[in-house]
Write an enzyme that holds these catalytic residues in place. Structure first.
Site, PDB file in Angstrom:
ATOM      1  N   ASP A  51      35.912  48.583  57.708  1.00  0.00           N
ATOM      2  CA  ASP A  51      35.736  47.280  57.066  1.00  0.00           C
ATOM      3  C   ASP A  51      35.017  47.440  55.729  1.00  0.00           C
ATOM      4  OD1 ASP A  51      35.463  44.225  57.081  1.00  0.00           O
ATOM      5  OD2 ASP A  51      33.369  44.848  57.040  1.00  0.00           O
ATOM      6  N   GLU A 123      41.489  48.558  60.754  1.00  0.00           N
ATOM      7  CA  GLU A 123      40.241  48.890  60.064  1.00  0.00           C
ATOM      8  C   GLU A 123      39.682  50.218  60.557  1.00  0.00           C
ATOM      9  OE1 GLU A 123      38.120  44.778  58.673  1.00  0.00           O
ATOM     10  OE2 GLU A 123      37.933  45.280  60.795  1.00  0.00           O
TER      11      GLU A 123
END
Length: 234
Positions: A51, A123
């Site tokens: 992220d 992610e």
């Protein structure tokens, strides 16, 4: 060609440490059923790292690509690129669901097609690439995977809708919409400035001001989007 090689080809990156890729594909539900001595770990920590890497690479790209955009507009554009729906779409384009390692419960409940799981794994893969190959390698992969979306942002003639973007993010977690209220009016009648607060379920998300009520609401939504991305609370 084995399954991992097929996925690596789709991603555009060959892992030196295949265990990182396996970990990035492993849902937390698996840890309940395996011997901890042999377990490589689930994707949650890699998701956390991925992220942050996505935020950095895309922020840098947007900063260079849109020199005319103010901070708020850059934030909204980035939010659109990294929201769950977008990441899940990219993951599905890679057929990511078919490569996931799921526990029985997640498998039975449709985890292979669930947006939340696919976006988390996407992610995690970004985080795994960063650990395996470094910043240059992960930047190349991200810009390749997001190329079409970034250029669509560049070529779009429509204005970004901060209030719509905020509502979409909030309603991914709750069906309760944000509430806007004017809390202050400054200046003489012919030159007023409105101050707006936007709240969600009683919690203040942001404040903004403008010469018109709608402008103040838009600015409040922009601030709220910035705060959400910084705090990662939603």
């Amino acid at each position: 060609m084995n399954n991992l090689e097929i996925l690596e080809k789709a991603i555009g990156y060959d892992f030196k440490d295949k265990k990182l890729l396996i970990q990035a594909l492993t849902h937390p539900s698996v840890c309940e059923k395996v011997d901890s001595r042999d377990f490589l770990g689930d994707y949650q920590r890699l998701e956390f790292l991925g992220d942050a890497v996505l935020q950095l690479v895309l922020s840098h790209k947007l900063y260079l690509m849109f020199p005319e955009f103010p901070e708020g507009r850059l934030t909204v554009t980035r939010t659109e690129l990294v929201k769950r729906k977008t990441l899940a779409k990219l993951g599905k384009d890679l057929n990511l669901g078919s490569f996931l390692v799921l526990g029985h419960g997640a498998e039975k409940s449709g985890g292979r097609i669930r947006d939340s799981i696919i976006s988390d794994a996407f992610e995690a893969i970004i985080g795994a690439i960063f650990l395996d190959g470094g910043y240059r390698a992960v930047k190349k992969c991200i810009l390749s995977l997001f190329d079409k979306l970034i250029h669509e942002s560049a070529n779009s003639s429509s204005e970004v809708n901060p209030k719509g973007a905020l509502q979409e993010i909030l309603q991914a977690e709750s069906q309760v919409p944000p509430e806007y209220s004017i809390v202050n009016i400054h200046g003489p009648e012919h030159d007023r400035t409105f101050e707006c607060v936007v709240k969600h379920m009683g919690i203040e998300l942001g404040r903004g001001s403008g010469k018109r009520k709608k402008e103040a609401e838009t600015q409040a939504a922009l601030v709220a989007l910035q705060n959400i991305r910084k705090s990662k609370k939603l």
